[in-house]
Design an enzyme around this catalytic site. Structure first.
Site, PDB file in Angstrom:
ATOM      1  N   SER A  43     -10.130  -0.531   7.062  1.00 44.04           N
ATOM      2  CA  SER A  43      -9.540  -0.376   5.730  1.00 44.04           C
ATOM      3  C   SER A  43      -8.815  -1.577   5.142  1.00 44.04           C
ATOM      4  CB  SER A  43      -8.574   0.804   5.725  1.00 44.04           C
ATOM      5  OG  SER A  43      -9.282   1.993   5.554  1.00 44.04           O
ATOM      6  N   LYS A  66       0.865  -1.182   0.000  1.00 44.76           N
ATOM      7  CA  LYS A  66       0.000   0.000   0.000  1.00 44.76           C
ATOM      8  C   LYS A  66       0.897   1.225   0.000  1.00 44.76           C
ATOM      9  CE  LYS A  66      -3.903   1.986   2.654  1.00 44.76           C
ATOM     10  NZ  LYS A  66      -4.761   1.818   3.851  1.00 44.76           N
ATOM     11  N   SER A 110      -9.780   1.866   2.909  1.00 44.35           N
ATOM     12  CA  SER A 110      -8.882   2.618   2.055  1.00 44.35           C
ATOM     13  C   SER A 110      -7.847   1.766   1.323  1.00 44.35           C
ATOM     14  CB  SER A 110      -8.147   3.665   2.891  1.00 44.35           C
ATOM     15  OG  SER A 110      -7.316   3.032   3.840  1.00 44.35           O
TER      16      SER A 110
END
Ligand code: GLN
Length: 485
Positions: free
Chosen positions: A175, A76, A151
């Site tokens: 997330s 990420k 997210s």
């Protein structure tokens, strides 16, 4: 080969069926072909990936048998990666090249995993749909008109579409778990403090926790084996021995007590998701578990408490982006004040600004007691609900999200978006481990089942998730996207 789990790839690499260079090249080819449509990656590291793969092959040849050696992964874009752009999904950091690796990144490097690139995400991890990214929304491979969740949506979409074997994510309120649910993969948030936050760009420091997004609970165990542990550089990381999370995956679930929170099967839950979860629970009964209703009486306060605590911490954490030290700086400022103001006005997106304003307000002298202190008290009540429930049961199971993936642009009101995390957010406030695993399909879209464990009960949680995956093949289901070749 690319559809296989990390554990299977590890076997294929060690038996010499495929080399890491070949495997890495297959993922890179697939990324080239499909990333434009999904927008799952912000940065692709072709050259370094191939050179890491070559090194991994050499190490294997020399007898190194580390499980994830040569297995391709994506990080990420919230994790600092030495020499590689680290944007956090924001214009503010769109040109920021990190001068060091986050501890998580360093640990995967040491384990010999190959970094394919950095994945798209909601700006500063604020969001539940990946629509707040400065780099544009990510599409869900199960239906590209739908969101992948957020997210960590880029990581989830990349794993689901086989654009990597496994990925990292972070979870402040849901997330990792919610995008895992929407994309039909396994997503695991360990207990707060289990994984170092050093080098992970801070959103809400008392809630943020890194974890794996992958294709099975077994892969989550292998990844957690690499990620977990005390880090002297993160004072909130815990000095507790790291278990071998893969060692207990096959323990029997005979006699397991599963808590069913009535608040997670109440109004708001869609009928299809409820049906999927109830059927999944029957699998557990077949494995010898008993289901016991538990009460989480303060669950309905969790979203409100979170939206005071998280923005408060975010407003402090994000004060460092002022145009002086990192990333974006406005053009031709007339003076220092102008530079601060315009850098922050131009560098942050709307959702981030909304959080900074809410957080600053909640922390201001006149409102601190009314909001921040109150939210902290609620946080304690929420934690106590879990403490009580875990006196009766070993794990708590329910849906990860009230529904399956929704359409891009469907939720425009922030509060509706905030309610996305209604089943996941309390777990962050309480610091507990939670996992989402695929548990069915509804109209061709994945349903996620959420399992919550006791404090530092990651081994049990992964065992419970793995046993379900031994009985069912929901985690093997694939979207049609990219199947044509
Ligand atoms: N959706 C929540 C938020 O926007 C949680 C995000 C996260 O876990 N990073 O704050």
């Amino acid at each position: 080969m690319i559809e296989k789990t990390a554990a299977e790839l590890s076997q294929a690499l060690s038996s010499g069926v495929i080399s890491s260079v070949e495997l890495t090249q297959s993922y890179l080819d697939r990324i080239k072909k499909y990333n434009a449509e999904l927008n799952a990656y912000i940065t692709i590291c072709e050259d370094t990936a191939l050179s890491q793969a070559k090194t991994a092959d050499e190490k294997r040849a020399a007898g190194d048998s580390s499980p994830l050696l040569g297995v391709p992964l994506a990080h990420k874009d919230i994790f600092c990666t030495n020499g590689v752009t680290t944007t956090c999904g924001s214009r503010m950091l769109h040109n920021f090249v990190a001068p060091y690796d986050a501890t998580v990144v360093e640990k995967f490097n040491t384990a010999g995993a190959v970094m394919l690139g950095k994945t798209n995400m909601d700006e500063f991890a604020m969001g539940s749909s990946n629509e707040t990214s400065f780099f544009g929304p990510v599409k869900n491979p199960w239906d590209i008109k739908r969101v992948p969740g957020g997210s960590s949506g880029g990581s989830a979409a990349a794993v689901a579409a086989d654009l990597c074997a496994m990925a990292t994510g972070t979870d402040t309120g849901g997330s990792i778990r919610q995008p895992a649910a929407f994309c039909g993969i396994t997503g695991f948030k360990p207990s707060y403090g289990r994984v170092s936050r050093w080098g992970m760009i801070a959103f809400a420091s008392s809630l943020d926790q890194a974890g794996p997004l992958c294709k099975s609970a077994e892969d989550a165990a292998l990844m957690t084996n690499v990620m977990a542990g005390l880090d002297k550089k993160d004072s909130t990381s815990i000095d507790k021995p790291v278990e071998d999370y893969a060692a207990t995956l096959n323990d029997s679930l005979q006699g397991l007590k599963i808590g069913i929170p009535k608040q997670h099967f109440a109004e708001g839950l869609t009928a299809e998701v409820e049906k999927g979860i109830r059927e999944a629970l029957r699998e557990y009964e077949k494995l010898g578990a008993t289901l016991i209703e538990v009460d989480l009486p303060n669950n309905h306060l969790s979203v409100s408490a979170y939206y005071v605590v998280a923005p408060a911490e975010a407003s402090a954490n994000l004060s460092r982006y002022d145009g002086v030290r990192y990333g974006y700086r406005c053009e031709n400022p007339v003076d220092l004040d102008d530079m601060y103001k315009r850098t922050r006005s131009e560098g942050f997106g709307d959702e981030v600004k909304r959080r900074i304003l809410v957080g600053t307000y909640a922390l201001s002298a006149g409102y601190y007691d009314a909001y921040y202190r109150k939210a902290q008290k609620i946080r304690r009540l929420i934690k106590n609900d879990f403490v009580e429930a875990f006196k009766e049961v070993d794990v708590i199971v329910g849906p990860t999200s009230p529904h399956t993936a929704f359409e891009l642009g469907a939720k425009t009101d922030p509060v509706t978006m905030y309610l996305e995390d209604i089943y996941t957010i309390a777990v962050n406030l309480a610091g507990l481990p939670g996992i989402s695993i695929p548990a069915g399909l509804s109209n061709g879209l994945p349903i996620g089942m959420h399992i919550v464990g006791k404090d530092f009960g990651e081994a049990k949680l992964l065992n419970v998730a793995h046993q379900f995956q031994q009985q069912t093949d929901w985690h093997r289901q694939k979207p049609n996207f990219g199947q044509e070749g």
